[in-house]
Design an enzyme around this catalytic site. Structure first.
Site, PDB file in Angstrom:
ATOM      1  N   THR A 174       0.620   1.554   7.239  1.00 50.40           N
ATOM      2  CA  THR A 174       0.758   2.861   7.898  1.00 50.40           C
ATOM      3  C   THR A 174      -0.302   3.031   8.976  1.00 50.40           C
ATOM      4  O   THR A 174      -0.055   3.670   9.994  1.00 50.40           O
ATOM      5  CB  THR A 174       0.661   4.018   6.888  1.00 50.40           C
ATOM      6  OG1 THR A 174      -0.635   4.028   6.270  1.00 50.40           O
ATOM      7  CG2 THR A 174       1.736   3.901   5.809  1.00 50.40           C
ATOM      8  N   ILE A 177       3.801   0.645   3.889  1.00 47.36           N
ATOM      9  CA  ILE A 177       3.011   1.178   2.788  1.00 47.36           C
ATOM     10  C   ILE A 177       1.549   0.799   2.982  1.00 47.36           C
ATOM     11  O   ILE A 177       1.239  -0.249   3.552  1.00 47.36           O
ATOM     12  CB  ILE A 177       3.549   0.656   1.424  1.00 47.36           C
ATOM     13  CG1 ILE A 177       2.817   1.305   0.240  1.00 47.36           C
ATOM     14  CG2 ILE A 177       3.518  -0.849   1.346  1.00 47.36           C
ATOM     15  CD1 ILE A 177       3.484   1.024  -1.123  1.00 47.36           C
ATOM     16  N   CYS A 178       0.665   1.674   2.533  1.00 49.26           N
ATOM     17  CA  CYS A 178      -0.769   1.401   2.509  1.00 49.26           C
ATOM     18  C   CYS A 178      -1.283   1.099   3.915  1.00 49.26           C
ATOM     19  O   CYS A 178      -1.047   1.842   4.854  1.00 49.26           O
ATOM     20  CB  CYS A 178      -1.038   0.269   1.522  1.00 49.26           C
ATOM     21  SG  CYS A 178      -2.778  -0.075   1.192  1.00 49.26           S
ATOM     22  N   GLY A 179      -2.002   0.005   4.101  1.00 50.15           N
ATOM     23  CA  GLY A 179      -2.619  -0.310   5.377  1.00 50.15           C
ATOM     24  C   GLY A 179      -1.633  -0.454   6.517  1.00 50.15           C
ATOM     25  O   GLY A 179      -2.004  -0.270   7.681  1.00 50.15           O
TER      26      GLY A 179
END
Length: 205
Positions: free
Chosen positions: A112, A108-110
């Site tokens: 990725t 999730i988020c960074g």
């Protein structure tokens, strides 16, 4: 116990992004079968880390001790460190090892962006905050597989953007098949939309 879910932890970890997933995996409520998952934290080392919210966590094990064997899932939360250089790249390489072994990875988020730099999103459907964020990552050529959705499950890979912790958890639960479809739908409606009609479905489960 149903198995072990490994949760990566590192400095600047985004506290809010994985709480729904870990709490409900560990709690076991509403699940198809009795029992729950054990959540084991994994750091680069076993030295304590501090989240972006200031919580201090001592990892249960170091990354070099982690193997896909015996793991049900690897969770990679966001952190500002994902955008600050290559310090967290070993976690992306470990994600490759998990995916190649057929063990699911949820990012999730960074995180990725870390997977994008590792080339793990180029041939899989995925999402993030915005596609432009991923297009700025060296090694990413997967824009044609990017989906503008709250969260995406493609085989063994789960991805989500920073504003979608509930949808992220939903896709983890879907991949692990821990809830019946109507229960999963109700769980999401309750925690994402505060839909009171979902409460009765969960209580019946």
């Amino acid at each position: 116990m149903k198995g072990i879910v490994h949760h990566a932890v590192y400095d600047t970890l985004a506290d809010w992004e994985t709480g729904h997933a870990t709490a409900h995996l560990r709690n076991g409520s509403y699940q198809r079968e009795p029992g729950a998952y054990e959540v084991v934290t994994v750091g680069l080392t076993t030295d304590p880390v501090v989240t972006i919210g200031g919580l201090r966590i001592t990892p249960d094990l170091a990354l070099d001790q982690l193997s896909p064997a015996g793991s049900a899932l690897l969770i990679l939360p966001g952190a500002t460190l994902w955008d600050a250089g290559g310090e967290l790249a070993p976690f992306a390489r470990k994600a490759r090892e998990f995916l190649e072994a057929g063990v699911p990875v949820a990012a999730i988020c960074g995180a990725t962006a870390g997977l994008a730099r590792e080339g793990l999103l180029n041939e899989r459907e995925h999402t993030s905050g915005v596609v432009q964020y991923l297009e700025a990552q060296e090694g990413y050529t997967g824009a044609k597989r990017y989906l503008d959705q709250d969260a995406v499950l493609d085989g063994d890979l789960i991805t989500a953007g920073p504003t979608e912790p509930v949808a992220f958890a939903r896709e983890i639960f879907r991949r692990l098949d821990i809830y019946r479809p109507e229960v999963l739908d109700a769980w999401f409606r309750l925690f994402a939309r505060s839909d009171p009609s979902a409460y009765e479905v969960l209580m019946a489960a």
